[in-house]
Design a protein around this motif. Sequence first.
Motif, PDB file in Angstrom:
ATOM      1  N   THR A   1       4.456  11.298 -16.835  1.00 41.12           N
ATOM      2  CA  THR A   1       3.078  10.840 -16.628  1.00 41.12           C
ATOM      3  C   THR A   1       2.464  11.427 -15.360  1.00 41.12           C
ATOM      4  O   THR A   1       1.250  11.582 -15.274  1.00 41.12           O
ATOM      5  CB  THR A   1       2.998   9.301 -16.587  1.00 41.12           C
ATOM      6  N   GLY A   2       3.303  11.786 -14.383  1.00 43.15           N
ATOM      7  CA  GLY A   2       2.778  12.431 -13.185  1.00 43.15           C
ATOM      8  C   GLY A   2       2.086  13.746 -13.535  1.00 43.15           C
ATOM      9  O   GLY A   2       1.087  14.123 -12.920  1.00 43.15           O
ATOM     10  N   ALA A   3       2.613  14.435 -14.548  1.00 41.30           N
ATOM     11  CA  ALA A   3       2.015  15.719 -14.966  1.00 41.30           C
ATOM     12  C   ALA A   3       0.578  15.517 -15.433  1.00 41.30           C
ATOM     13  O   ALA A   3      -0.264  16.406 -15.264  1.00 41.30           O
ATOM     14  CB  ALA A   3       2.858  16.352 -16.063  1.00 41.30           C
TER      15      ALA A   3
ATOM     16  N   ARG B   1      -1.494  15.169 -12.364  1.00 41.40           N
ATOM     17  CA  ARG B   1      -1.547  16.492 -11.740  1.00 41.40           C
ATOM     18  C   ARG B   1      -2.498  17.421 -12.484  1.00 41.40           C
ATOM     19  O   ARG B   1      -3.197  18.236 -11.872  1.00 41.40           O
ATOM     20  CB  ARG B   1      -0.138  17.108 -11.721  1.00 41.40           C
TER      21      ARG B   1
ATOM     22  N   ARG C   1       2.636  21.907  -9.748  1.00 39.05           N
ATOM     23  CA  ARG C   1       3.671  21.366  -8.837  1.00 39.05           C
ATOM     24  C   ARG C   1       3.430  21.783  -7.391  1.00 39.05           C
ATOM     25  O   ARG C   1       4.226  21.421  -6.510  1.00 39.05           O
ATOM     26  CB  ARG C   1       5.076  21.833  -9.253  1.00 39.05           C
TER      27      ARG C   1
ATOM     28  N   THR D   1      -2.819  12.784  -5.340  1.00 39.37           N
ATOM     29  CA  THR D   1      -2.791  11.468  -4.691  1.00 39.37           C
ATOM     30  C   THR D   1      -4.184  10.842  -4.716  1.00 39.37           C
ATOM     31  O   THR D   1      -4.338   9.633  -4.940  1.00 39.37           O
ATOM     32  CB  THR D   1      -2.293  11.612  -3.234  1.00 39.37           C
TER      33      THR D   1
ATOM     34  N   ALA E   1      -5.047   9.944  -8.447  1.00 37.42           N
ATOM     35  CA  ALA E   1      -4.298   8.779  -8.946  1.00 37.42           C
ATOM     36  C   ALA E   1      -4.846   7.466  -8.385  1.00 37.42           C
ATOM     37  O   ALA E   1      -4.524   6.396  -8.896  1.00 37.42           O
ATOM     38  CB  ALA E   1      -2.817   8.923  -8.597  1.00 37.42           C
TER      39      ALA E   1
ATOM     40  N   ARG F   1      -7.145   6.290 -13.985  1.00 39.48           N
ATOM     41  CA  ARG F   1      -5.891   5.613 -14.343  1.00 39.48           C
ATOM     42  C   ARG F   1      -6.028   4.931 -15.701  1.00 39.48           C
ATOM     43  O   ARG F   1      -5.140   5.008 -16.545  1.00 39.48           O
ATOM     44  CB  ARG F   1      -5.503   4.546 -13.295  1.00 39.48           C
TER      45      ARG F   1
ATOM     46  N   GLU G   1       8.394   8.381 -17.200  1.00 40.18           N
ATOM     47  CA  GLU G   1       8.617   8.410 -15.748  1.00 40.18           C
ATOM     48  C   GLU G   1       7.296   8.429 -15.005  1.00 40.18           C
ATOM     49  O   GLU G   1       6.372   9.137 -15.400  1.00 40.18           O
ATOM     50  CB  GLU G   1       9.447   9.655 -15.429  1.00 40.18           C
ATOM     51  N   GLY G   2       7.197   7.601 -13.948  1.00 41.48           N
ATOM     52  CA  GLY G   2       5.964   7.564 -13.170  1.00 41.48           C
ATOM     53  C   GLY G   2       6.079   6.577 -12.033  1.00 41.48           C
ATOM     54  O   GLY G   2       7.101   6.519 -11.345  1.00 41.48           O
TER      55      GLY G   2
ATOM     56  N   ASP H   1       4.135   3.368 -12.518  1.00 46.02           N
ATOM     57  CA  ASP H   1       3.643   2.111 -13.082  1.00 46.02           C
ATOM     58  C   ASP H   1       4.130   1.920 -14.523  1.00 46.02           C
ATOM     59  O   ASP H   1       3.563   1.134 -15.260  1.00 46.02           O
ATOM     60  CB  ASP H   1       2.108   2.134 -13.092  1.00 46.02           C
ATOM     61  N   GLN H   2       5.158   2.649 -14.905  1.00 49.77           N
ATOM     62  CA  GLN H   2       5.527   2.641 -16.313  1.00 49.77           C
ATOM     63  C   GLN H   2       6.132   1.307 -16.750  1.00 49.77           C
ATOM     64  O   GLN H   2       5.760   0.744 -17.772  1.00 49.77           O
ATOM     65  CB  GLN H   2       6.475   3.810 -16.616  1.00 49.77           C
TER      66      GLN H   2
ATOM     67  N   ARG I   1      11.811  17.258  -2.620  1.00 50.50           N
ATOM     68  CA  ARG I   1      10.498  17.784  -3.007  1.00 50.50           C
ATOM     69  C   ARG I   1      10.375  19.243  -2.599  1.00 50.50           C
ATOM     70  O   ARG I   1       9.804  20.050  -3.324  1.00 50.50           O
ATOM     71  CB  ARG I   1       9.360  16.978  -2.358  1.00 50.50           C
TER      72      ARG I   1
ATOM     73  N   GLN J   1       2.345   0.179  -6.883  1.00 46.86           N
ATOM     74  CA  GLN J   1       2.448   0.261  -8.338  1.00 46.86           C
ATOM     75  C   GLN J   1       3.830  -0.127  -8.851  1.00 46.86           C
ATOM     76  O   GLN J   1       3.968  -0.686  -9.929  1.00 46.86           O
ATOM     77  CB  GLN J   1       2.134   1.686  -8.810  1.00 46.86           C
TER      78      GLN J   1
HETATM   79  O1   DC Z   1       5.680  12.008 -10.146  1.00 42.06           O
HETATM   80  P1   DC Z   1       4.703  13.051  -9.601  1.00 42.06           P
HETATM   81  O2   DC Z   1       5.067  13.537  -8.223  1.00 42.06           O
HETATM   82  O3   DC Z   1       4.508  14.201 -10.521  1.00 42.06           O
HETATM   83  O4   DC Z   1       3.291  12.289  -9.463  1.00 42.06           O
HETATM   84  C1   DC Z   1       2.144  12.945  -9.016  1.00 42.06           C
HETATM   85  C2   DC Z   1       1.164  11.930  -8.424  1.00 42.06           C
HETATM   86  O5   DC Z   1       0.650  11.085  -9.436  1.00 42.06           O
HETATM   87  C3   DC Z   1       1.681  11.020  -7.327  1.00 42.06           C
HETATM   88  O6   DC Z   1       0.689  10.935  -6.307  1.00 42.06           O
HETATM   89  C4   DC Z   1       1.840   9.681  -7.977  1.00 42.06           C
HETATM   90  C5   DC Z   1       0.853   9.725  -9.092  1.00 42.06           C
HETATM   91  N1   DC Z   1       1.289   9.012 -10.286  1.00 42.06           N
HETATM   92  C6   DC Z   1       0.777   7.764 -10.501  1.00 42.06           C
HETATM   93  O7   DC Z   1      -0.009   7.257  -9.672  1.00 42.06           O
HETATM   94  N2   DC Z   1       1.134   7.097 -11.638  1.00 42.06           N
HETATM   95  C7   DC Z   1       1.981   7.648 -12.514  1.00 42.06           C
HETATM   96  N3   DC Z   1       2.305   6.983 -13.629  1.00 42.06           N
HETATM   97  C8   DC Z   1       2.524   8.923 -12.294  1.00 42.06           C
HETATM   98  C9   DC Z   1       2.155   9.574 -11.143  1.00 42.06           C
END
Ligand code: DC
Length: 277
Positions: free
Chosen positions: A86-88, A91, A142, A151, A154, A160, A180-181, A183-184, A209, A239
């Motif tokens: 979900t981060g993707a 991003r 990335r 950031t 998000a 969101r 994966e994230g 708030d999952q 990282r 979250q």
């Molecule tokens: O997991 P990541 O590093 O790819 O996440 C990128 C950004 O997105 C990070 O600032 C957190 C945010 N994020 C979020 O707020 N909620 C999610 N479900 C996934 C990522």
Amino acid sequence: MNEAQGRFDARVTAISYSGPVGGSTNNAADVELIDRPDDGGPVLPEPKPHSTIDRMVITIDGPAGGGKSTVARRLSQRLNIAYLDTGAMYRAVAYLALERGLDLTNLDAVIDVARDMDLSLDCGPVNTVVNVEGRDVSETIRSLDVSRATTVIAGIQPIRDMLVAQQRAKAVSLRSFVSEGRDQGSVVFPDADVKFILEASPYTRAQRRLDDLPPAATPVTLDEMLTHVRERDAIDAKQWEPLLQPGAAICFDTTDLSIEAVVDRLEDQVRRRVGNG
Ligand code: DC
């Protein structure tokens, strides 16, 4: 492309979530848990065993650099189910906003990008391929520049809301997946079958990282990354913190564990629920 690898059209936002599976199933028995120091230890509900892995939702949340992405990908490979990164998605929005030269404080413009963008996500499990406007941006998203912009993205609630709706819609077609994230387990899939939190020390997370940056990315020092990780913690933690409540999730501190050791533990937890452990 099979069902678990189906493309995801970001413009589909109106599909309601029927919940792929129900019931939180964290198991106290024989679990090697890293107890949090002051919560009196884990109090986990009785498991509801699964006879099949045909429909199973596994969530992995926690801070940046806790190892979530690598662990989620490897776990989904071992289980041969999809991996929802979900981060993707966040991003991808940030990447397109930057590419268009938008001022990220211009909320209307940034929300329009999220609403109208052509985003497709191939959910592996072997690879996550992210396409934006028909271009493969899997690596570009990335970079640290995109991470910083993400950031901000998000933190915009209407974005969101859109992405959460899309994640739930995607869940219906994926059936079984590792998501994966941040708030999952808390917001997006509160009825997930197994919920994990991965933590690690800030230094370890910053180093990870750095190691994860694509070769073509602008070089970054460890201090810069540590600052970035700490800034993100301050924003992201709210979250996933609900999952630190006793019984809400299984928490591992991965600071001194290899990736394989972490995946072993998570796989063991999951297999207990499908009767293969
Ligand atoms: O997991 P990541 O590093 O790819 O996440 C990128 C950004 O997105 C990070 O600032 C957190 C945010 N994020 C979020 O707020 N909620 C999610 N479900 C996934 C990522």
